[in-house]
Structures are given as C-alpha cells and as structure tokens.
Design a protein around this motif. Structure first.
Motif, PDB file in Angstrom:
ATOM      1  N   LYS A   3       0.688  -1.166   0.052  1.00  0.00           N
ATOM      2  CA  LYS A   3      -0.077   0.180  -0.074  1.00  0.00           C
ATOM      3  C   LYS A   3       0.853   1.030   0.094  1.00  0.00           C
ATOM      4  CE  LYS A   3      -3.797   1.910   2.773  1.00  0.00           C
ATOM      5  NZ  LYS A   3      -4.789   1.824   3.844  1.00  0.00           N
ATOM      6  N   LEU A   5       0.529   5.829  -0.154  1.00  0.00           N
ATOM      7  CA  LEU A   5      -0.405   6.908  -0.142  1.00  0.00           C
ATOM      8  C   LEU A   5       0.221   8.006  -0.979  1.00  0.00           C
ATOM      9  CD1 LEU A   5      -1.200   7.048   3.543  1.00  0.00           C
ATOM     10  CD2 LEU A   5      -2.452   5.870   1.829  1.00  0.00           C
ATOM     11  N   VAL A  68      -5.424  12.623  -0.320  1.00  0.00           N
ATOM     12  CA  VAL A  68      -4.668  11.557   0.069  1.00  0.00           C
ATOM     13  C   VAL A  68      -5.369  10.360  -0.825  1.00  0.00           C
ATOM     14  CG1 VAL A  68      -3.826   9.937   2.076  1.00  0.00           C
ATOM     15  CG2 VAL A  68      -4.298  12.309   2.581  1.00  0.00           C
ATOM     16  N   GLU A  70      -4.973   6.445  -1.855  1.00  0.00           N
ATOM     17  CA  GLU A  70      -4.691   5.081  -1.255  1.00  0.00           C
ATOM     18  C   GLU A  70      -4.405   4.128  -2.623  1.00  0.00           C
ATOM     19  OE1 GLU A  70      -6.387   3.526   2.398  1.00  0.00           O
ATOM     20  OE2 GLU A  70      -7.906   4.998   1.640  1.00  0.00           O
TER      21      GLU A  70
END
Length: 121
Positions: A3, A5, A68, A70
């Motif tokens: 992951k 960001l 933001v 993801e």
C-alpha cells in the motif's frame, strides 16, 4: 499487501468541486489508460474537507494537502510491474503534463505504508 499513499494539493484557484471532478473523471482515467496495470489495484481518493477540521479545535489555517490517495496492491508482482511501467519516460511525461491541470507544483508526496490494524477493546 502493498500500500502506498499519495498526498497532493490542488492547484491555486481551483475549487474543491472542480478538483474532485477532474481527478475522478480526467486524471485517474488517463493514468489507467497509460498504466493498465492499475486495474489490478484498489484506488481510493480521500478528499480532505478543510472546513471540517476536528482537531485542533479552532484551527484556521490551510491544510497542506487536499487529497490522500490510497493505492492498494494484493499482488506483489503486479505492483513490481507498475513500478517498472511508471518509470517509462513517455508515460511519465504524459502524466506530469496532466498533473499541471490539477496539482500545485511540487506538492505531491508518495509514501509506502505498513498497514497495522487492531480493534479497540
């Protein structure tokens, strides 16, 4: 799971609504067209509501970022392919050109994260 960001600020003079609309309907589809491997990840755009600050109380400044995003990859091989593809100079040039319509120059930051979840008892 991998992951990362992406933090970004909208360009000066662009409304929150125009920013969210362009990001969803222009920029993201362009990125998926140029990088079809993105179809193998989950993308979540989190638009920050600068007028909905919870903490600190009485905050009256400007937030450093407006979104933001993801990017969540369950397939490490697909993520590695993405890293290879995103470094293609022709693809990167097209994405950078479109980013001029959307983001404040120099505002983008991308960070890898370690996901840790727990339930409060």
């Amino acid at each position: 799971m991998v992951k990362y960001l992406t933090f970004a600020k909208r360009k000066d003079g662009m409304s929150h609504e125009d920013f969210a609309n362009y990001y969803a309907n222009q920029h993201t589809p362009l990125c998926v067209e140029l990088l079809p491997i993105l179809k193998k990840c989950i993308i979540r755009r989190n638009f920050l509501l600068g007028n909905q600050i919870i903490y600190p109380q009485g905050f009256s400044g400007e937030l450093e970022y407006d979104v933001v995003t993801e990017s969540i990859w369950s397939d490490p091989e697909a993520f590695n392919q993405f890293l290879e593809d995103i470094n293609n100079t022709e693809i990167q040039a097209k994405i950078n050109e479109d980013e001029k319509n959307l983001f404040k120059p120099g505002s983008i930051r991308v960070v890898m994260v370690e996901v840790s979840e727990h339930k409060n008892k």
